[in-house]
Motif scaffolding. Structure first.
Motif, PDB file in Angstrom:
ATOM      1  N   SER A   1      -0.440   5.203  -9.366  1.00 44.91           N
ATOM      2  CA  SER A   1       0.651   4.225  -9.378  1.00 44.91           C
ATOM      3  C   SER A   1       1.542   4.262  -8.137  1.00 44.91           C
ATOM      4  O   SER A   1       2.223   3.297  -7.845  1.00 44.91           O
ATOM      5  N   LYS A   2       1.546   5.389  -7.426  1.00 46.86           N
ATOM      6  CA  LYS A   2       2.409   5.503  -6.244  1.00 46.86           C
ATOM      7  C   LYS A   2       1.555   5.782  -5.021  1.00 46.86           C
ATOM      8  O   LYS A   2       0.580   6.513  -5.083  1.00 46.86           O
ATOM      9  N   ARG A   3       1.965   5.236  -3.892  1.00 48.20           N
ATOM     10  CA  ARG A   3       1.222   5.421  -2.651  1.00 48.20           C
ATOM     11  C   ARG A   3       2.168   5.837  -1.527  1.00 48.20           C
ATOM     12  O   ARG A   3       3.358   5.581  -1.564  1.00 48.20           O
TER      13      ARG A   3
ATOM     14  N   SER B   1       6.136   7.116  -1.228  1.00 47.23           N
ATOM     15  CA  SER B   1       6.809   6.921  -2.519  1.00 47.23           C
ATOM     16  C   SER B   1       6.404   7.991  -3.533  1.00 47.23           C
ATOM     17  O   SER B   1       7.075   8.165  -4.546  1.00 47.23           O
ATOM     18  N   LEU B   2       5.316   8.726  -3.268  1.00 49.49           N
ATOM     19  CA  LEU B   2       4.912   9.857  -4.108  1.00 49.49           C
ATOM     20  C   LEU B   2       5.355  11.134  -3.413  1.00 49.49           C
ATOM     21  O   LEU B   2       4.878  11.467  -2.331  1.00 49.49           O
TER      22      LEU B   2
ATOM     23  N   GLY C   1       0.597  11.457  -1.392  1.00 45.44           N
ATOM     24  CA  GLY C   1       0.375  10.064  -1.758  1.00 45.44           C
ATOM     25  C   GLY C   1      -0.378   9.217  -0.749  1.00 45.44           C
ATOM     26  O   GLY C   1      -0.755   8.086  -1.049  1.00 45.44           O
TER      27      GLY C   1
END
Length: 116
Positions: A46-48, A51-52, A90
Motif C-alpha cells: 500500500s505504500k511506496r 511514504s513507507l 519502500g
C-alpha cells in the motif's frame, strides 16, 4: 552465507559513488524489502517510496581528543552512540533505494546533532 570479497564491495562502492556503510545499509534494506514482498505484506503493497518508513539504528563513533588518546585507560574506551535512520524499504527500484540510503546517511553526517 557466501562470502563476498572486499575488493568486489569496494568496486561497487566506487561505481555507485557511495560508502561501504551505505552498501551495508542498502543490503539490509533490500533483504527486508524482499522478505516483505515474498510475504505479501499489506503495508509494502500500500505504500511506496519514502511514504513507507522503516528505520534502523546505526552506530556512530565520536572523534577523540588528543588528550584522551594519550591516556591509556581512555584510549581503550569506545565513544559512540546509535542514530536512527530511514533505510528506504519502500522503494521498488534498487538504484532509487541506494540513492535514498546515501542521501539519508549524508543528511545525518551533515547535521551538528544527529537523531539519537
Amino acid at each position: 552465507f557466501p562470502t563476498i570479497p572486499l575488493d568486489f564491495v569496494k568496486n561497487l562502492k566506487a561505481a555507485a559513488g557511495v560508502t561501504v556503510n551505505d552498501l551495508l545499509v542498502f543490503a539490509v534494506s533490500q533483504a527486508i524489502h524482499d522478505y516483505c514482498k515474498a510475504q505479501d505484506d499489506p503495508v509494502l503493497a500500500s505504500k511506496r517510496g519514502s511514504s513507507l518508513s522503516c528505520r534502523a539504528l546505526l552506530p556512530v563513533a565520536f572523534p577523540r581528543s588528543p588528550e584522551s588518546i594519550s591516556d591509556l585507560a581512555g584510549a581503550l574506551r569506545n565513544l559512540w552512540c546509535m542514530v536512527s535512520c530511514d533505510i528506504g524499504v519502500g522503494f521498488e527500484d534498487v538504484v532509487e533505494r541506494l540513492e535514498y540510503v546515501r542521501s539519508r546517511t549524508q543528511e545525518l553526517k551533515a547535521k551538528p546533532r544527529a537523531y539519537m
